[in-house]
Structures are given as structure tokens and as C-alpha cells.
Write a protein that holds these residues in place. Structure first.
Motif, PDB file in Angstrom:
ATOM      1  N   UNK A  85     -14.339  19.071  29.551  1.00  0.00           N
ATOM      2  CA  UNK A  85     -15.730  18.792  29.200  1.00  0.00           C
ATOM      3  C   UNK A  85     -15.793  18.542  27.701  1.00  0.00           C
ATOM      4  N   UNK A  86     -16.051  17.297  27.328  1.00  0.00           N
ATOM      5  CA  UNK A  86     -16.088  16.878  25.921  1.00  0.00           C
ATOM      6  C   UNK A  86     -17.509  16.537  25.476  1.00  0.00           C
ATOM      7  N   UNK A  87     -18.506  16.998  26.251  1.00  0.00           N
ATOM      8  CA  UNK A  87     -19.909  16.654  25.980  1.00  0.00           C
ATOM      9  C   UNK A  87     -20.587  17.778  25.207  1.00  0.00           C
ATOM     10  N   UNK A  88     -20.796  17.598  23.881  1.00  0.00           N
ATOM     11  CA  UNK A  88     -21.484  18.638  23.120  1.00  0.00           C
ATOM     12  C   UNK A  88     -22.835  18.975  23.768  1.00  0.00           C
ATOM     13  N   UNK A  89     -23.135  20.253  23.835  1.00  0.00           N
ATOM     14  CA  UNK A  89     -24.380  20.706  24.461  1.00  0.00           C
ATOM     15  C   UNK A  89     -24.226  21.111  25.908  1.00  0.00           C
ATOM     16  N   UNK A  90     -23.126  20.718  26.542  1.00  0.00           N
ATOM     17  CA  UNK A  90     -22.883  21.098  27.929  1.00  0.00           C
ATOM     18  C   UNK A  90     -22.532  22.581  27.990  1.00  0.00           C
ATOM     19  N   UNK A  91     -22.984  23.283  29.039  1.00  0.00           N
ATOM     20  CA  UNK A  91     -22.617  24.695  29.155  1.00  0.00           C
ATOM     21  C   UNK A  91     -21.111  24.919  29.330  1.00  0.00           C
ATOM     22  N   UNK A  92     -20.368  23.879  29.709  1.00  0.00           N
ATOM     23  CA  UNK A  92     -18.920  24.029  29.849  1.00  0.00           C
ATOM     24  C   UNK A  92     -18.162  23.232  28.770  1.00  0.00           C
ATOM     25  N   UNK A  93     -18.854  22.896  27.657  1.00  0.00           N
ATOM     26  CA  UNK A  93     -18.233  22.131  26.565  1.00  0.00           C
ATOM     27  C   UNK A  93     -16.952  22.825  26.087  1.00  0.00           C
ATOM     28  N   UNK A  94     -15.886  22.036  25.983  1.00  0.00           N
ATOM     29  CA  UNK A  94     -14.604  22.554  25.514  1.00  0.00           C
ATOM     30  C   UNK A  94     -13.764  23.188  26.607  1.00  0.00           C
ATOM     31  N   UNK A  95     -14.346  23.407  27.780  1.00  0.00           N
ATOM     32  CA  UNK A  95     -13.585  23.983  28.890  1.00  0.00           C
ATOM     33  C   UNK A  95     -12.760  22.909  29.576  1.00  0.00           C
ATOM     34  N   UNK A  96     -11.682  23.331  30.183  1.00  0.00           N
ATOM     35  CA  UNK A  96     -10.833  22.419  30.939  1.00  0.00           C
ATOM     36  C   UNK A  96     -10.384  23.115  32.214  1.00  0.00           C
ATOM     37  N   UNK A  97      -9.991  22.301  33.183  1.00  0.00           N
ATOM     38  CA  UNK A  97      -9.392  22.819  34.403  1.00  0.00           C
ATOM     39  C   UNK A  97      -8.294  21.867  34.829  1.00  0.00           C
ATOM     40  N   UNK A  98      -7.165  22.446  35.213  1.00  0.00           N
ATOM     41  CA  UNK A  98      -6.033  21.659  35.690  1.00  0.00           C
ATOM     42  C   UNK A  98      -5.841  21.839  37.180  1.00  0.00           C
ATOM     43  N   UNK A  99      -5.383  20.775  37.828  1.00  0.00           N
ATOM     44  CA  UNK A  99      -5.133  20.769  39.265  1.00  0.00           C
ATOM     45  C   UNK A  99      -3.831  20.010  39.508  1.00  0.00           C
ATOM     46  N   UNK A 100      -2.991  20.559  40.357  1.00  0.00           N
ATOM     47  CA  UNK A 100      -1.775  19.838  40.732  1.00  0.00           C
ATOM     48  C   UNK A 100      -2.146  18.772  41.758  1.00  0.00           C
ATOM     49  N   UNK A 101      -1.780  17.539  41.469  1.00  0.00           N
ATOM     50  CA  UNK A 101      -1.930  16.436  42.410  1.00  0.00           C
ATOM     51  C   UNK A 101      -0.535  16.002  42.797  1.00  0.00           C
ATOM     52  N   UNK A 102      -0.290  15.865  44.104  1.00  0.00           N
ATOM     53  CA  UNK A 102       1.051  15.484  44.531  1.00  0.00           C
ATOM     54  C   UNK A 102       1.010  14.712  45.844  1.00  0.00           C
TER      55      UNK A 102
END
Length: 191
Positions: A85-102
Motif C-alpha cells: 500500500x503506497x497510498x498516503x492516507x490509507x489505513x494500511x499505508x506502508x503495509x505489505x503482504x506476500x503470497x507464494x504464486x506457483x
């Protein structure tokens, strides 16, 4: 399909039908996406990248508007896919989540317009396919450094291989100060 920890992103695990001949699955259905997200995601571009083990791409994003929502899956090998989340003002700004895709579970990720996206290849010749809500426009494309210590993404490779463009990318804070980041809209929009 379930929401991710980053507002505006969803993880998809399609139903698979297997028998002695192999497996069939519907890896993308616009009616299912609309029913779960409330958004109409109709792709205008299909893309594919093939990466060697350790190649790390991103964190990429496009100007909003129009933005570029993405539906991403890995059809050969495996990648660690990350939404930020790179959107300033978002409640999850600066957060990331990773998922394995295979190519075993055939999991996919739907990334809303305005979010950052990247991945690293966990196998040789990892093949990632994208459906995008907008065509590629180089003048509207941006990147935040994937190894930004403030983001603290836990990439599962010891020596990430970055393109020259990605290696020279600004940190999230530098991109914010430069005014490159997309605005947050509470209603959200896939693309």
C-alpha cells in the motif's frame, strides 16, 4: 477469493478439477471478481514475464488516474508476490503482504489500481502472467525500491537481482516527498 491485509488487494485460489488426464481450472472470471469485490475488472492488456531465480521486480505502480489494476498468477515455477500500500492516507499505508504464486496451487492476486506490486522468482524460468486494466504507458509508470528498509519486505532470496531502473528507485518516503504516490480514495477501486 479473500481480501488481503492491504486494502484493495485480494488473494484468489481457484477451484481445480483434476483426473488422470491432468487439471483444469478457471484462473480468471470477471463475474466472480465483481461479485466478491464489487468492482468491474475488465482487462485491456495481457502480459508475461519470465525470470531467473532471485530476480526481484518492483515495486511498480502507475499514475492514478487511470491507474493500472492487475490480476497476476504464476504459470510456471514459483514466485513470492508482494502487494504494497503506497497510498498516503490509507489505513494500511506502508503495509505489505506476500503470497507464494506457483504452478501447483495456481493461486492468483488481484491488485487494485494505486497499489504497488513486485515479486521475486523462487525458481529458474518463473513465468508470471498479468491481466491489466490499462495498457502500458511508460510515462505513467513508477517504482519504489523493493529493498527499502522502511518497507522491510522479507524477500525469501539471499541476493535479489534488480534491474538498473529498480536498483535506482526511490524509497517510499522519497517517492512521497516527490509527489509520485497515488492518492488514497476510501471507496477504493480495482481498475
Amino acid at each position: 477469493m479473500r481480501p488481503m491485509a492491504v486494502a484493495g488487494a485480494w488473494e484468489i485460489l481457484p477451484a481445480r478439477h483434476s483426473d488422470a488426464r491432468g487439471t483444469f481450472l478457471e484462473w480468471y472470471r470477471p463475474d466472480t471478481v465483481a461479485a466478491v469485490t464489487g468492482q468491474d475488472f475488465r482487462p485491456l492488456l495481457g502480459g508475461m514475464s519470465v525470470s531467473g531465480r532471485g530476480v526481484t521486480r518492483g515495486i511498480h505502480f502507475a499514475d492514478v488516474p487511470p491507474g493500472q489494476a492487475k490480476y497476476v498468477t504464476c504459470v510456471r515455477g514459483a514466485v513470492y508476490d508482494v502487494v504494497v500500500d503506497i497510498r498516503p492516507g490509507s489505513p494500511t499505508y506502508g503495509n505489505w503482504q506476500g503470497v507464494r504464486l506457483d504452478d501447483t496451487e495456481h493461486r492468483a492476486v488481484l491488485i487494485g489500481a494505486g497499489l504497488g506490486h513486485g515479486f521475486c522468482a523462487l525458481s529458474d524460468d518463473a513465468c508470471v502472467v498479468y491481466l491489466c486494466s490499462e495498457t502500458y504507458a511508460p510515462t505513467r509508470e513508477h517504482v519504489v525500491h523493493a529493498l527499502d528498509p522502511e518497507l522491510g519486505i522479507d524477500w525469501p532470496v539471499t541476493a535479489p537481482v534488480l534491474s538498473p531502473r529498480d536498483a535506482a528507485a526511490p524509497t517510499l518516503e522519497e517517492a512521497r516527498v516527490r509527489g509520485l504516490l497515488p492518492a488514497y480514495h476510501p471507496a477504493g477501486q480495482v481498475g
